[in-house]
Design an enzyme around this catalytic site. Structure first.
Site, mmCIF file in Angstrom:
data_model
loop_
_atom_site.group_PDB
_atom_site.id
_atom_site.type_symbol
_atom_site.label_atom_id
_atom_site.label_comp_id
_atom_site.label_asym_id
_atom_site.label_seq_id
_atom_site.Cartn_x
_atom_site.Cartn_y
_atom_site.Cartn_z
ATOM 1 N N CYS A 26 0.839 -1.199 0.000
ATOM 2 C CA CYS A 26 0.000 0.000 0.000
ATOM 3 C C CYS A 26 0.871 1.244 0.000
ATOM 4 O O CYS A 26 1.823 1.333 0.780
ATOM 5 C CB CYS A 26 -0.823 0.080 1.281
ATOM 6 S SG CYS A 26 -2.022 -1.205 1.449
ATOM 7 N N ALA A 60 -2.907 -3.588 -2.490
ATOM 8 C CA ALA A 60 -4.321 -3.840 -2.234
ATOM 9 C C ALA A 60 -5.147 -2.762 -2.932
ATOM 10 O O ALA A 60 -5.017 -1.572 -2.635
ATOM 11 C CB ALA A 60 -4.582 -3.819 -0.738
ATOM 12 N N GLN A 102 -3.543 -6.851 -6.666
ATOM 13 C CA GLN A 102 -4.173 -7.495 -5.521
ATOM 14 C C GLN A 102 -5.565 -6.897 -5.337
ATOM 15 O O GLN A 102 -5.705 -5.738 -4.956
ATOM 16 C CB GLN A 102 -3.328 -7.276 -4.264
ATOM 17 C CG GLN A 102 -3.778 -8.144 -3.112
ATOM 18 C CD GLN A 102 -3.000 -7.899 -1.849
ATOM 19 O OE1 GLN A 102 -2.755 -6.743 -1.486
ATOM 20 N NE2 GLN A 102 -2.614 -8.961 -1.165
ATOM 21 N N TYR A 183 -8.327 -8.366 6.650
ATOM 22 C CA TYR A 183 -9.301 -7.642 5.826
ATOM 23 C C TYR A 183 -10.542 -8.508 5.588
ATOM 24 O O TYR A 183 -10.651 -9.603 6.136
ATOM 25 C CB TYR A 183 -8.622 -7.157 4.530
ATOM 26 C CG TYR A 183 -7.525 -6.163 4.851
ATOM 27 C CD1 TYR A 183 -7.830 -4.949 5.471
ATOM 28 C CD2 TYR A 183 -6.183 -6.453 4.623
ATOM 29 C CE1 TYR A 183 -6.834 -4.044 5.824
ATOM 30 C CE2 TYR A 183 -5.178 -5.553 4.975
ATOM 31 C CZ TYR A 183 -5.517 -4.353 5.576
ATOM 32 O OH TYR A 183 -4.538 -3.465 5.941
ATOM 33 N N ARG A 231 -3.772 -14.516 -1.556
ATOM 34 C CA ARG A 231 -2.927 -14.270 -0.385
ATOM 35 C C ARG A 231 -3.722 -14.590 0.863
ATOM 36 O O ARG A 231 -4.825 -14.071 1.054
ATOM 37 C CB ARG A 231 -2.413 -12.825 -0.334
ATOM 38 C CG ARG A 231 -1.615 -12.564 0.945
ATOM 39 C CD ARG A 231 -0.786 -11.307 0.926
ATOM 40 N NE ARG A 231 0.534 -11.564 0.338
ATOM 41 C CZ ARG A 231 1.611 -10.801 0.554
ATOM 42 N NH1 ARG A 231 1.523 -9.728 1.318
ATOM 43 N NH2 ARG A 231 2.769 -11.086 -0.005
ATOM 44 N N GLY A 325 9.048 -7.493 -0.011
ATOM 45 C CA GLY A 325 8.403 -6.198 0.094
ATOM 46 C C GLY A 325 9.407 -5.113 0.407
ATOM 47 O O GLY A 325 9.918 -4.407 -0.476
HETATM 48 C C1 LIG Z 1 4.464 -0.222 3.158
HETATM 49 C C2 LIG Z 1 3.845 -1.591 3.154
HETATM 50 C C3 LIG Z 1 2.587 -1.767 2.599
HETATM 51 C C4 LIG Z 1 2.014 -3.047 2.536
HETATM 52 N N1 LIG Z 1 0.826 -3.229 1.881
HETATM 53 C C5 LIG Z 1 0.363 -4.481 1.651
HETATM 54 C C6 LIG Z 1 -0.730 -4.702 0.785
HETATM 55 O O1 LIG Z 1 -1.262 -3.790 0.139
HETATM 56 N N2 LIG Z 1 -1.169 -5.977 0.651
HETATM 57 C C7 LIG Z 1 -0.563 -7.033 1.273
HETATM 58 O O2 LIG Z 1 -1.009 -8.161 1.134
HETATM 59 N N3 LIG Z 1 0.512 -6.839 2.064
HETATM 60 C C8 LIG Z 1 0.996 -5.608 2.238
HETATM 61 N N4 LIG Z 1 2.143 -5.421 2.971
HETATM 62 C C9 LIG Z 1 2.881 -6.599 3.432
HETATM 63 C C10 LIG Z 1 3.973 -6.976 2.424
HETATM 64 O O3 LIG Z 1 3.420 -7.339 1.173
HETATM 65 C C11 LIG Z 1 4.844 -8.148 2.928
HETATM 66 O O4 LIG Z 1 4.033 -9.281 3.041
HETATM 67 C C12 LIG Z 1 5.484 -7.828 4.279
HETATM 68 O O5 LIG Z 1 6.059 -6.538 4.273
HETATM 69 C C13 LIG Z 1 6.561 -8.850 4.637
HETATM 70 O O6 LIG Z 1 7.519 -8.945 3.628
HETATM 71 P P1 LIG Z 1 8.942 -8.132 3.705
HETATM 72 O O7 LIG Z 1 9.615 -8.556 4.976
HETATM 73 O O8 LIG Z 1 9.669 -8.597 2.470
HETATM 74 O O9 LIG Z 1 8.629 -6.688 3.665
HETATM 75 C C14 LIG Z 1 2.707 -4.156 3.075
HETATM 76 C C15 LIG Z 1 3.955 -3.949 3.668
HETATM 77 C C16 LIG Z 1 4.533 -2.694 3.694
HETATM 78 C C17 LIG Z 1 5.912 -2.540 4.295
#
Ligand SMILES: Cc1cc2nc3c(=O)[nH]c(=O)nc-3n(C[C@H](O)[C@H](O)[C@H](O)COP(=O)(O)O)c2cc1C
Length: 369
Positions: A26, A60, A102, A183, A231, A325
């Site tokens: 996001c 999302a 997504q 959600y 997911r 991410g």
């Molecule tokens: C800024 C930010 C926004 C995120 N927005 C979403 C999202 O829109 N949908 C989702 O499923 N996960 C979202 N996440 C979770 C990430 O997709 C990811 O699963 C999580 O950060 C763990 O992975 P990482 O350690 O590689 O960051 C978000 C994470 C961050 C840091």
């Protein structure tokens, strides 16, 4: 070296150039609060595509206005939004990456402030709205949602299908249904947020009904060629009362039958205060268990930050692909860097960047200008 991470992968009619993918994130950056993405999304997602990711999964994206996490989140329920996404998707494609979206509904976790501009629910007088959920049980600290009627649940299913059609018209290659992180769909799955006594509450079959109907609807709209991911939060981390890994394994088999191709295995988000053993690759065992016990492809996510770590996950068969991410936020060229770390030569360094490859020598650069 031979790398599984950097070998192509085909799912249905889509071929990904590698298995290191951008996790949905996001951005809360539709400044006009109209769900229309703009230059921020083009620049951010575009840089991940330039940086070598095989798939760039957009954040999302709400299927109806009240499904947005915040008033600043994107949507895909009307023409302007679809057109704006197309511009982003076209650029991602021009860089050789595939584009995913997504599809989401935030349910009782909708209508919130972005974390840099406030806390909790945005009131109606500040552009917020009354949220909806399986049951009128508030997420702690947020406004109480309205419970959805059966007709309204059917409307949600229909909206996911319509948004899927719009996403495909915008050029997206991959559709992902967001059923994680507390959600709306996750709120139906977990007994901690769903106390319905009709066909959508009670048994796991009933609690999974909304998700399975959404997946069937999206598959019907998408046809046989489009990869469809889901997911999930593999666990609420609130055993034994909450949603568990055992439940996810059961669900995964149903999802496969309903037309899903891959389970993107995240966790948590239903309630604050869960004790989560966060650490490098901490959710990988869930991806491995779901794959082993249901046969469906999985993707692992969570603190995967370098090439050797990502390579081990896919080479050992724990997951088919890896989502990252925050590492892409820190370094949009993470995929090119991971290839370098693994000693793999990829042929998709963008031409204007080639003088900056990791093994280019500064002296050569200076003498050429
Ligand atoms: C800024 C930010 C926004 C995120 N927005 C979403 C999202 O829109 N949908 C989702 O499923 N996960 C979202 N996440 C979770 C990430 O997709 C990811 O699963 C999580 O950060 C763990 O992975 P990482 O350690 O590689 O960051 C978000 C994470 C961050 C840091």
């Amino acid at each position: 070296m031979t790398s599984v991470l950097f070998s192509p992968l085909s799912i249905r009619s889509t071929e990904f150039r590698n298995r290191l993918w951008v996790s949905p994130m996001c951005q809360y950056s539709c400044e006009d609060r109209d769900g229309v993405v703009g230059d921020w999304h083009l620049a951010t997602l575009g840089s991940f595509a330039q940086g070598g990711a095989g798939l760039v999964m957009a954040e999302a994206t709400a299927v109806v206005p009240e499904g947005r996490i915040s008033p600043w989140c994107p949507g895909i329920w009307e023409d302007d939004q679809q057109e704006a996404w197309k511009r982003v998707v076209d650029f991602i494609h021009s860089q050789g990456a595939k584009a995913g979206i997504q599809l989401a509904h935030a349910g009782r976790k909708a209508s919130t402030y972005r974390d840099w501009s406030g806390h909790g629910s945005v009131p109606v007088e500040d552009g917020g709205w009354t949220t909806v959920a399986p049951s009128p049980i508030a997420f702690p600290g947020y406004a109480e949602p309205n419970g959805l009627s059966t007709d309204e649940i059917n409307d949600v299913v229909y909206a996911f299908g319509q948004s899927a059609a719009r996403a495909l018209a915008a050029g997206f290659d991959v559709l992902e249904v967001h059923a994680a992180h507390g959600y709306l769909i996750h709120q139906f799955l977990s007994p901690l947020s769903n106390d319905r006594t009709d066909d959508y509450g009670g048994s796991i079959v009933n609690r999974a009904r909304l998700l399975l109907n959404v997946v069937r609807e999206v598959r019907a709209i998408a046809g046989p060629d489009v990869p469809l991911f889901v997911r999930v939060s593999a666990t609420d981390w609130l055993e034994p009362e909450g949603w568990t890994l055992e439940d996810t394994v059961t669900l995964a088999a149903w999802l496969r039958e309903a037309g899903a191709d891959l389970i993107d295995t995240s966790s948590g988000g239903l309630l604050p205060g869960a004790s989560i053993p966060v650490g490098p690759g901490y959710q990988v065992p869930h991806a491995a268990a779901v794959h082993e016990r249901s046969g469906i492809m999985t993707a692992a996510v969570g603190q995967i930050v370098d090439g050797p770590q990502a390579e081990e996950i896919v080479a050992s068969g724990k997951a088919t692909a890896v989502f990252a991410g925050r590492e892409f936020l820190r370094d949009p060229r993470f995929a090119l860097r991971a290839a370098h770390e693994l000693g793999v030569e990829v042929d998709y360094w963008p031409a204007p960047f080639r003088r900056g490859t990791f093994d280019s020598r500064p002296a050569t650069v200076a003498s050429e200008d």
